[in-house]
Design a protein around this motif. Sequence first.
Motif, short mmCIF file in Angstrom:
data_model
loop_
_atom_site.label_atom_id
_atom_site.label_comp_id
_atom_site.label_asym_id
_atom_site.label_seq_id
_atom_site.Cartn_x
_atom_site.Cartn_y
_atom_site.Cartn_z
N PRO A 243 0.83 -1.15 0.08
CA PRO A 243 -0.01 -0.08 0.00
C PRO A 243 0.87 1.28 0.07
O PRO A 243 0.08 2.30 -0.34
N GLY A 247 -0.07 4.76 -6.41
CA GLY A 247 -1.35 3.70 -6.64
C GLY A 247 -1.37 3.22 -8.15
O GLY A 247 -0.85 3.87 -8.89
N THR A 272 -1.33 3.22 -3.11
CA THR A 272 -2.61 3.97 -2.43
C THR A 272 -2.79 5.03 -3.38
O THR A 272 -2.05 5.65 -4.07
N ARG A 274 -4.69 8.78 -3.76
CA ARG A 274 -4.81 9.95 -2.84
C ARG A 274 -5.46 11.18 -3.77
O ARG A 274 -5.04 11.29 -4.70
N GLU A 301 -8.19 8.66 0.59
CA GLU A 301 -7.39 7.80 -0.10
C GLU A 301 -8.13 6.32 -0.04
O GLU A 301 -8.91 6.11 0.48
N GLY A 303 -6.62 2.44 -0.61
CA GLY A 303 -5.77 1.48 -0.97
C GLY A 303 -6.02 0.11 -1.73
O GLY A 303 -7.02 -0.02 -2.26
#
Length: 472
Positions: A243, A247, A272, A274, A301, A303
């Motif tokens: 995580p 992302g 992740t 965001r 956010e 994950g």
Amino acid sequence: ELANLMDVPVTQVISTCMSLGMFVSINQRLDAETLTIVADEFGYQVEFIKPEDEQVAELEEPDKEENLVPRAPIVTVMGHVDHGKTSLLDYIRKANVTKGEAGGITQHIGAYLVTLDDGRKITFLDTPGHEAFTAMRARGAKVTDIVIIVIAADDAVMPQTIEAINHAQAAGSPIVFAFTKIDKPGANSDRIREQLANMNILVEEWGGKYQTQEISAKTGENVELLLEKVLLEAELLDLKADPKKRGVGSVIESALDKGRGIVTTVLVQGGTLRVGDPILAGPYSGKVKALINERGERVKEAGPSVPVQILGMSGAPTAGDKLYVMESESEARQVANKRLQLQREQGMRATKHITLDEIGRRLAIGNFKELNIIVKGDVDGSIEALSDALLKLSTDEIQVNIIHKSVGAISESDVLLASASDAIIIGFQVRPTQGARKLAEQEQIDVRLYSIIYDAIEEIKSAMEGMLAPKY
Ligand code: GDP
């Protein structure tokens, strides 16, 4: 170009290609492997420099071993029409969300995440059916970890049940069977177990490997037990993600919303995502303006294994497109523009699928190991006879796999499966539907129609021997 670079006459390059079983024209593009082999014939070594677009794939940061944590399994529900896919998804959505968290799942965003009483989580893709599943796969996205196949216990294994099984198996996804509608009189799951056994699918109770669960989506009976079995399957898969990295995910759906602009649902697969992140998906880029979950709440956010709606893309990417968090907005925009340009130049698709004519060439290159075939026919008997004969064509070098066979016209779903699994389609005494024909053209799937079994076998056999005369 290659001839120029090597400073040899172009006719020599062409004849070298021919000796490899490949009939090329003077301005035809050669793929990487062919280039290497041809250049080698002339004593040259090829060094490949990646185009910028491909470097993007590497923009997915590698996982760091020490950051890996377990993630929720991602589940797709499949099965025959009216066997209860939607009802099951609806029941799970209602039953498991109201408990822990405030407010139920109010929105259909294409996927939702449920938290069980003990805190364990499962993510469900909200578009049931193998078509959506395989369409994503055809675009290169493997999102689903586990497949639930529902079979109504008051009914029977039906054509779409078999399709669903074949599509799941072609993807290599584990299957848990849900025998639904057990509240109905006439429900008899042993009859279903027997039908599955006749297809070589042995359930656990009968000594096989497939877990099953009787359920009712109407009363909710045993649905918890079904989720338990899904989690058991997930444990075996040992699903983990990092995580902490940037992302990366897959687009589940995307559309223009009147008030909010482009709304894109993404299932985060690693890292992740965001608010504020620069992003890239397909030929579009942007900056995450807002993230919204399936309860309609804004979140900061998302994950791994979390589905979330994104506001802020410049256009609507296609389901199955990969989404990346990029270093900067300008970099995201640059790559997006390049992709857009490339799309305009080359048309929609560039991936090349297997065709019978291609087999000889791939054989010459020496990387051809498996021939995946989908067999459609007018009656069961001839499909079985043809499939058996095709399987027997397997040699030490090439394994023939029949990844799907069934009675009926060649459908769009068959073409998608072929595209996702790089297969050719053989129709015996049947034809493609109009939609399937169009899609096959677009996806460049080789569809072969025969009315004599012998012809089909002979043609595949010669292709596998690299002897098929090319068509011009
Ligand atoms: P789908 O086409 O597979 O999505 O099937 P649906 O979920 O739409 O269900 C088809 C019909 O079966 C609907 O009328 C549902 O109400 C009904 N149904 C689904 N699950 C059950 C169940 O467990 N018990 C009963 N009695 N009916 C069910």
